[in-house]
Design a protein around this motif. Structure first.
Motif, PDB file in Angstrom:
ATOM      1  N   PHE A 106       0.831  -1.206   0.000  1.00 30.89           N
ATOM      2  CA  PHE A 106       0.000   0.000   0.000  1.00 30.89           C
ATOM      3  C   PHE A 106       0.865   1.255   0.000  1.00 30.89           C
ATOM      4  CE2 PHE A 106      -2.810  -3.266   1.653  1.00 30.89           C
ATOM      5  CZ  PHE A 106      -3.971  -3.046   0.931  1.00 30.89           C
ATOM      6  N   ARG A 107       1.951   1.235   0.751  1.00 32.16           N
ATOM      7  CA  ARG A 107       2.859   2.391   0.772  1.00 32.16           C
ATOM      8  C   ARG A 107       3.525   2.597  -0.581  1.00 32.16           C
ATOM      9  NH1 ARG A 107       6.698   1.551   5.756  1.00 32.16           N
ATOM     10  NH2 ARG A 107       6.260  -0.634   5.340  1.00 32.16           N
ATOM     11  N   MET A 108       3.916   1.514  -1.250  1.00 28.95           N
ATOM     12  CA  MET A 108       4.535   1.624  -2.569  1.00 28.95           C
ATOM     13  C   MET A 108       3.552   2.190  -3.596  1.00 28.95           C
ATOM     14  SD  MET A 108       6.339  -1.382  -4.815  1.00 28.95           S
ATOM     15  CE  MET A 108       7.399  -1.775  -3.410  1.00 28.95           C
ATOM     16  N   ILE A 109       2.312   1.694  -3.539  1.00 29.82           N
ATOM     17  CA  ILE A 109       1.297   2.197  -4.460  1.00 29.82           C
ATOM     18  C   ILE A 109       1.033   3.677  -4.220  1.00 29.82           C
ATOM     19  CG2 ILE A 109      -1.138   2.008  -5.105  1.00 29.82           C
ATOM     20  CD1 ILE A 109      -0.913  -0.991  -4.542  1.00 29.82           C
ATOM     21  N   ASN A 110       0.962   4.062  -2.970  1.00 27.94           N
ATOM     22  CA  ASN A 110       0.732   5.468  -2.645  1.00 27.94           C
ATOM     23  C   ASN A 110       1.880   6.344  -3.142  1.00 27.94           C
ATOM     24  OD1 ASN A 110      -0.793   7.566  -0.951  1.00 27.94           O
ATOM     25  ND2 ASN A 110       1.305   7.688  -0.156  1.00 27.94           N
ATOM     26  N   LYS A 111       3.121   5.864  -2.999  1.00 29.79           N
ATOM     27  CA  LYS A 111       4.276   6.630  -3.465  1.00 29.79           C
ATOM     28  C   LYS A 111       4.268   6.783  -4.978  1.00 29.79           C
ATOM     29  CE  LYS A 111       9.301   6.805  -2.999  1.00 29.79           C
ATOM     30  NZ  LYS A 111      10.493   6.122  -2.451  1.00 29.79           N
ATOM     31  N   LEU A 112       3.954   5.716  -5.696  1.00 25.17           N
ATOM     32  CA  LEU A 112       3.907   5.791  -7.157  1.00 25.17           C
ATOM     33  C   LEU A 112       2.801   6.730  -7.636  1.00 25.17           C
ATOM     34  CD1 LEU A 112       4.460   2.032  -8.092  1.00 25.17           C
ATOM     35  CD2 LEU A 112       6.111   3.904  -8.279  1.00 25.17           C
ATOM     36  N   VAL A 113       1.654   6.678  -6.986  1.00 23.51           N
ATOM     37  CA  VAL A 113       0.550   7.565  -7.373  1.00 23.51           C
ATOM     38  C   VAL A 113       0.928   9.017  -7.158  1.00 23.51           C
ATOM     39  CG1 VAL A 113      -1.815   8.222  -6.808  1.00 23.51           C
ATOM     40  CG2 VAL A 113      -1.219   5.815  -7.027  1.00 23.51           C
ATOM     41  N   MET A 114       1.582   9.323  -6.040  1.00 27.37           N
ATOM     42  CA  MET A 114       1.996  10.703  -5.778  1.00 27.37           C
ATOM     43  C   MET A 114       3.048  11.170  -6.790  1.00 27.37           C
ATOM     44  SD  MET A 114       0.109  11.736  -3.431  1.00 27.37           S
ATOM     45  CE  MET A 114       0.964  13.302  -3.150  1.00 27.37           C
ATOM     46  N   GLN A 115       3.971  10.294  -7.174  1.00 27.20           N
ATOM     47  CA  GLN A 115       4.960  10.675  -8.186  1.00 27.20           C
ATOM     48  C   GLN A 115       4.298  10.961  -9.530  1.00 27.20           C
ATOM     49  OE1 GLN A 115       7.909   7.606  -8.332  1.00 27.20           O
ATOM     50  NE2 GLN A 115       8.917   8.245  -6.416  1.00 27.20           N
ATOM     51  N   VAL A 116       3.349  10.119  -9.916  1.00 28.71           N
ATOM     52  CA  VAL A 116       2.630  10.358 -11.168  1.00 28.71           C
ATOM     53  C   VAL A 116       1.874  11.687 -11.109  1.00 28.71           C
ATOM     54  CG1 VAL A 116       0.778   9.499 -12.648  1.00 28.71           C
ATOM     55  CG2 VAL A 116       2.474   7.914 -11.743  1.00 28.71           C
ATOM     56  N   PHE A 117       1.242  11.953 -10.006  1.00 25.62           N
ATOM     57  CA  PHE A 117       0.493  13.192  -9.862  1.00 25.62           C
ATOM     58  C   PHE A 117       1.417  14.418  -9.956  1.00 25.62           C
ATOM     59  CE2 PHE A 117      -1.377  16.517  -7.184  1.00 25.62           C
ATOM     60  CZ  PHE A 117      -2.594  16.701  -7.849  1.00 25.62           C
ATOM     61  N   GLU A 118       2.565  14.356  -9.242  1.00 23.16           N
ATOM     62  CA  GLU A 118       3.500  15.482  -9.277  1.00 23.16           C
ATOM     63  C   GLU A 118       4.083  15.676 -10.673  1.00 23.16           C
ATOM     64  OE1 GLU A 118       6.376  14.658  -6.336  1.00 23.16           O
ATOM     65  OE2 GLU A 118       5.026  14.996  -4.624  1.00 23.16           O
ATOM     66  N   SER A 119       4.410  14.585 -11.367  1.00 27.07           N
ATOM     67  CA  SER A 119       4.925  14.707 -12.740  1.00 27.07           C
ATOM     68  C   SER A 119       3.878  15.310 -13.667  1.00 27.07           C
ATOM     69  CB  SER A 119       5.358  13.330 -13.266  1.00 27.07           C
ATOM     70  OG  SER A 119       6.371  12.780 -12.451  1.00 27.07           O
ATOM     71  N   ALA A 120       2.631  14.908 -13.496  1.00 29.16           N
ATOM     72  CA  ALA A 120       1.561  15.467 -14.321  1.00 29.16           C
ATOM     73  C   ALA A 120       1.398  16.960 -14.077  1.00 29.16           C
ATOM     74  CB  ALA A 120       0.251  14.723 -14.063  1.00 29.16           C
ATOM     75  N   MET A 121       1.488  17.362 -12.820  1.00 29.27           N
ATOM     76  CA  MET A 121       1.367  18.787 -12.511  1.00 29.27           C
ATOM     77  C   MET A 121       2.530  19.581 -13.100  1.00 29.27           C
ATOM     78  SD  MET A 121      -1.458  19.218 -11.067  1.00 29.27           S
ATOM     79  CE  MET A 121      -1.173  20.935 -10.633  1.00 29.27           C
ATOM     80  N   GLU A 122       3.725  19.027 -13.071  1.00 22.65           N
ATOM     81  CA  GLU A 122       4.869  19.717 -13.674  1.00 22.65           C
ATOM     82  C   GLU A 122       4.685  19.867 -15.177  1.00 22.65           C
ATOM     83  OE1 GLU A 122       8.366  17.606 -12.638  1.00 22.65           O
ATOM     84  OE2 GLU A 122       8.324  18.183 -10.508  1.00 22.65           O
ATOM     85  N   ILE A 123       4.207  18.823 -15.834  1.00 26.33           N
ATOM     86  CA  ILE A 123       3.978  18.906 -17.278  1.00 26.33           C
ATOM     87  C   ILE A 123       2.906  19.941 -17.597  1.00 26.33           C
ATOM     88  CG2 ILE A 123       3.151  17.617 -19.288  1.00 26.33           C
ATOM     89  CD1 ILE A 123       4.427  15.121 -18.088  1.00 26.33           C
ATOM     90  N   ILE A 124       1.861  19.976 -16.802  1.00 21.46           N
ATOM     91  CA  ILE A 124       0.789  20.952 -17.025  1.00 21.46           C
ATOM     92  C   ILE A 124       1.306  22.371 -16.851  1.00 21.46           C
ATOM     93  CG2 ILE A 124      -1.405  21.785 -16.121  1.00 21.46           C
ATOM     94  CD1 ILE A 124      -2.111  18.875 -15.478  1.00 21.46           C
ATOM     95  N   GLU A 125       2.090  22.610 -15.795  1.00 26.90           N
ATOM     96  CA  GLU A 125       2.641  23.953 -15.569  1.00 26.90           C
ATOM     97  C   GLU A 125       3.588  24.356 -16.701  1.00 26.90           C
ATOM     98  OE1 GLU A 125       4.471  23.881 -11.803  1.00 26.90           O
ATOM     99  OE2 GLU A 125       2.571  23.737 -10.664  1.00 26.90           O
ATOM    100  N   ARG A 126       4.410  23.406 -17.173  1.00 27.36           N
ATOM    101  CA  ARG A 126       5.327  23.723 -18.259  1.00 27.36           C
ATOM    102  C   ARG A 126       4.575  24.076 -19.546  1.00 27.36           C
ATOM    103  NH1 ARG A 126       7.607  19.104 -18.763  1.00 27.36           N
ATOM    104  NH2 ARG A 126       8.859  19.355 -16.860  1.00 27.36           N
ATOM    105  N   ARG A 127       3.536  23.316 -19.841  1.00 25.87           N
ATOM    106  CA  ARG A 127       2.763  23.611 -21.043  1.00 25.87           C
ATOM    107  C   ARG A 127       2.032  24.944 -20.931  1.00 25.87           C
ATOM    108  NH1 ARG A 127       0.063  17.766 -22.830  1.00 25.87           N
ATOM    109  NH2 ARG A 127       2.058  16.731 -23.333  1.00 25.87           N
ATOM    110  N   GLU A 128       1.569  25.262 -19.758  1.00 29.42           N
ATOM    111  CA  GLU A 128       0.913  26.556 -19.564  1.00 29.42           C
ATOM    112  C   GLU A 128       1.887  27.709 -19.785  1.00 29.42           C
ATOM    113  OE1 GLU A 128      -2.128  27.461 -19.088  1.00 29.42           O
ATOM    114  OE2 GLU A 128      -2.981  25.449 -19.101  1.00 29.42           O
ATOM    115  N   MET A 129       3.117  27.543 -19.298  1.00 31.29           N
ATOM    116  CA  MET A 129       4.121  28.591 -19.502  1.00 31.29           C
ATOM    117  C   MET A 129       4.467  28.745 -20.978  1.00 31.29           C
ATOM    118  SD  MET A 129       6.649  27.773 -16.267  1.00 31.29           S
ATOM    119  CE  MET A 129       7.844  28.983 -16.838  1.00 31.29           C
TER     120      MET A 129
END
Length: 455
Positions: free
Chosen positions: A42-65
């Motif tokens: 469960f901890r591993m799954i939670n860590k992977l989900v958070m990494q995916v979420f943070e990467s998605a947010m970075e991509i969204i911010e970069r595209r917006e810029m």
């Protein structure tokens, strides 16, 4: 009536409200530690989900810029073709003059009208592939063309009333061993002069021609008058004839025969033959007076030929240089100085340094050319009023030396300003009217400049 049975007092604490010993420091606990008690998957799954979420947010911010930065830029206007014309063969090159578009094909030339984009004329008598076309408008619906084929031959044409008239092959020779290849063509604005750069087996030279466009226009006017007379005669014949089909055929036959008559236009006149500068060798002068006398006889300063350095001094200097830098010369190899085989040249309008006091010139007709050869430091200017002498080396009228070999050059549309780019990445802007440089700009990082243009 509400009556109190007991007096007011602080109630005693109950056992359920007592604070447990393990919760005394509850405010100091990390809330993320609650997830630590979960099993490992469960901890591993939670860590992977958070990494995916943070990467998605970075991509969204970069595209917006990037989207915001793209909005701030000036958007180029998209242009779509308004019309098109079809060619039957492979098109290699094209040139525009007046209302016509001339296209070089794999088996000749074609002319298209810009009004309806239809093929109005074709020339394929020589069955040769055209690789380059240069055209200029002479006026009165007359155009001059120079086409270079795959064999390096320069074909001079006159285009009039939707018909090609071959005038001359500029570099045609009878002896095949003397054959030369045309590598560059320049037509002056207005079609008064033409220049071609020729290369032989071991040498190169520049030929400047004067085009007799006045006589060409006069001859074309005669052809036009003959064609109009033929059309009038055909119309009168058609009116008197009973059959309209015969009259129409007669009209077409007379018009085409009048335009494509056996006309011999005057050939161009060879004005100048410019050859590359010779390497500087030892002097033949016995003293300074002989050198000054040679200058008085009309030799131009700036080329370095009128010096007093003897051959023995050249040899001694070369021996000292080779002995001093022998290890570097052996590592890089000695490059022998060769005669340049390519030149860049421009037709120049009248200016103060190119016009003699007694010369009568027109402001829109060139009076000189500017030439620089590959690997040479000098920009040479020649007047076009020289008389051609056989077996004589033409010397420039004005020489502008540069600190480094000239890599490329450009002339402004008004022909007053000249830009010279050296191999040391230095751009110099000359005022041709006054005869001195206006600015010198050094490009950073010593980049090699291949072309330069005025906007």
């Amino acid at each position: 009536v509400n009556t109190r049975k007991h007096p007011l007092r602080i109630p005693p604490p109950s056992e359920k409200d007592w604070q447990k010993e393990d919760e005394e420091d509850f405010f100091l606990l990390d809330p993320d530690r609650k997830r630590d008690v979960l099993p490992q998957p469960f901890r591993m799954i939670n860590k992977l989900v958070m990494q995916v979420f943070e990467s998605a947010m970075e991509i969204i911010e970069r595209r917006e810029m990037l989207r915001e930065a793209q909005k701030l830029k000036v958007q180029p206007k998209k242009c779509f073709p308004t019309a098109e014309f079809q060619v039957t063969e492979r098109a290699n090159c094209l040139a525009v003059s007046g209302k016509y578009i001339f296209v070089g094909l794999s088996m000749g030339l074609s002319a298209f009208s810009m009004c309806d984009f239809k093929d109005v004329c074709a020339w394929n008598a020589a069955k040769t592939e055209i690789c380059a076309i240069h055209a200029s408008n002479l006026g009165n619906e007359c155009h001059v063309l120079i086409a270079v084929d795959e064999m390096g031959l320069a074909w001079l044409f006159c285009f009039h009333r939707e018909s090609f008239l071959l005038i001359k092959i500029l570099n045609e020779v009878e002896d095949i061993s003397q054959k030369s290849t045309c590598v560059e063509v320049v037509l002056s604005q207005g079609g008064d002069y033409a220049g071609i750069l020729l290369q032989g087996n071991t040498k190169a030279w520049l030929e400047i021609y004067q085009l007799p466009k006045d006589s060409w226009l006069t001859e074309m006017e005669k052809i036009t008058e003959a064609a109009e007379a033929a059309e009038k005669l055909a119309c009168s014949e058609r009116r008197s004839s009973c059959s309209s089909e015969v009259g129409t055929f007669l009209l077409q036959e007379l018009s085409v025969s009048a335009i494509q008559a056996d006309v011999e236009l005057d050939p161009p006149v060879l004005l100048l033959t410019v050859r590359p500068p010779k390497p500087i060798t030892g002097t033949s002068f016995k003293g300074p007076l002989d050198a000054f006398k040679e200058v008085d006889d009309g030799s131009m300063l700036g080329l370095g030929y009128n010096h007093l350095i003897k051959d023995s001094q050249w040899e001694l200097q070369e021996a000292i240089f080779c002995s001093t830098y022998q290890e570097y010369l052996e590592a890089e190899g000695v490059i022998k100085e060769e005669i340049p085989r390519y030149a860049t040249f421009h037709f120049l309008l009248p200016s103060r340094i190119l016009v003699e006091p007694e010369m009568e010139v027109q402001t829109d007709i060139p009076v000189g050319i500017g030439v620089h050869w590959d690997g040479n430091h000098n920009f040479c200017l020649y007047l076009l009023n020289h008389s051609l002498k056989a077996n004589s080396d033409l010397k420039p009228d004005v020489v502008w030396p540069c600190a480094a070999p000239i890599a490329c050059s450009a002339v402004s549309s008004c022909s007053r300003y000249l830009a010279l780019a050296g191999e040391d990445a230095t751009v110099t802007i000359w005022d041709k009217h006054l005869g001195y440089p206006l600015s010198v700009t050094a490009i950073l990082q010593e980049r090699f400049i291949r072309s330069i243009h005025f906007l």
